[in-house]
Design a protein around this motif. Structure first.
Motif, short mmCIF file in Angstrom:
data_model
loop_
_atom_site.label_atom_id
_atom_site.label_comp_id
_atom_site.label_asym_id
_atom_site.label_seq_id
_atom_site.Cartn_x
_atom_site.Cartn_y
_atom_site.Cartn_z
N GLY A 1 0.81 -1.08 0.17
CA GLY A 1 -0.09 0.17 0.08
C GLY A 1 0.81 1.29 -0.13
N ARG A 2 0.24 2.35 -0.28
CA ARG A 2 0.79 3.76 -0.21
C ARG A 2 1.63 3.87 0.95
N ASP A 3 1.03 3.64 2.41
CA ASP A 3 1.79 3.85 3.53
C ASP A 3 2.89 3.25 3.61
N GLU A 4 3.08 1.89 3.24
CA GLU A 4 4.24 0.99 3.39
C GLU A 4 5.13 1.17 2.44
N ALA A 5 4.89 1.66 1.21
CA ALA A 5 5.94 2.21 0.22
C ALA A 5 6.61 3.50 0.91
N ARG A 6 5.78 4.38 1.28
CA ARG A 6 6.30 5.49 2.06
C ARG A 6 7.37 5.29 3.22
N ARG A 7 6.76 4.22 4.09
CA ARG A 7 7.74 3.94 5.07
C ARG A 7 8.89 3.17 4.60
N LEU A 8 8.82 2.31 3.67
CA LEU A 8 10.09 1.62 3.09
C LEU A 8 11.22 2.58 2.69
N LEU A 9 10.54 3.61 1.77
CA LEU A 9 11.39 4.49 1.31
C LEU A 9 12.07 5.76 2.15
N THR A 10 11.41 6.00 3.15
CA THR A 10 11.82 6.82 4.19
C THR A 10 12.78 6.29 5.19
N ALA A 11 11.86 5.52 6.27
CA ALA A 11 12.35 5.08 7.35
C ALA A 11 13.19 3.84 7.33
N ASP A 12 12.86 2.94 6.28
CA ASP A 12 13.52 1.76 6.20
C ASP A 12 14.87 1.75 5.42
N GLY A 13 14.84 2.94 4.56
CA GLY A 13 15.91 3.18 3.62
C GLY A 13 15.98 2.09 2.41
N VAL A 14 14.85 1.64 1.86
CA VAL A 14 14.91 0.78 0.70
C VAL A 14 15.03 1.89 -0.42
#
Length: 109
Positions: free
Chosen positions: A68-81
């Motif tokens: 989902g959109r929220d998980e994509a944002r989290r992966l790109l920002t917080a998790d550094g993917v």
């Protein structure tokens, strides 16, 4: 019968296998599921996130899953993917400034 033998797939309105194939092709295109909004590509070894892609990106690998959109944002920002360099999901998610700050490539004003 006036139109010849009945087609087993299409019923009485079609008399040839060619027409049946056309009908099945049109039905498949109309009823194809929507692509996911976002995709995370996974590594082959451990199945960890490797890259984030737009759902319509053709550069995804074999191992991926819809997110989902929220998980994509989290992966790109917080998790550094890292984002895909082809489809640029960070641009569509409006996180360009945050991604540059995280990578140390510049400052945002």
């Amino acid at each position: 019968m006036p139109g010849g033998p009945l087609c087993a797939y299409c019923g009485p309105w079609s008399t040839s296998g060619v027409e049946a194939g056309r009908y099945r092709g049109k039905y498949g295109r109309r009823h194809r599921p929507r692509p996911p909004d976002w995709i995370v590509e996974l590594t082959n070894a451990k199945g960890e996130p490797f890259q984030v892609h737009d759902g319509a990106c053709g550069m995804t690998g074999r191992r991926h899953r819809a997110i989902g959109r929220d998980e994509a944002r989290r992966l790109l920002t917080a998790d550094g993917v890292p984002p895909c360099p082809i489809c640029h999901p960070g641009t569509q998610l409006h996180i360009i400034g945050e991604a540059r700050m995280r990578a140390g490539r510049g400052t945002t004003a």
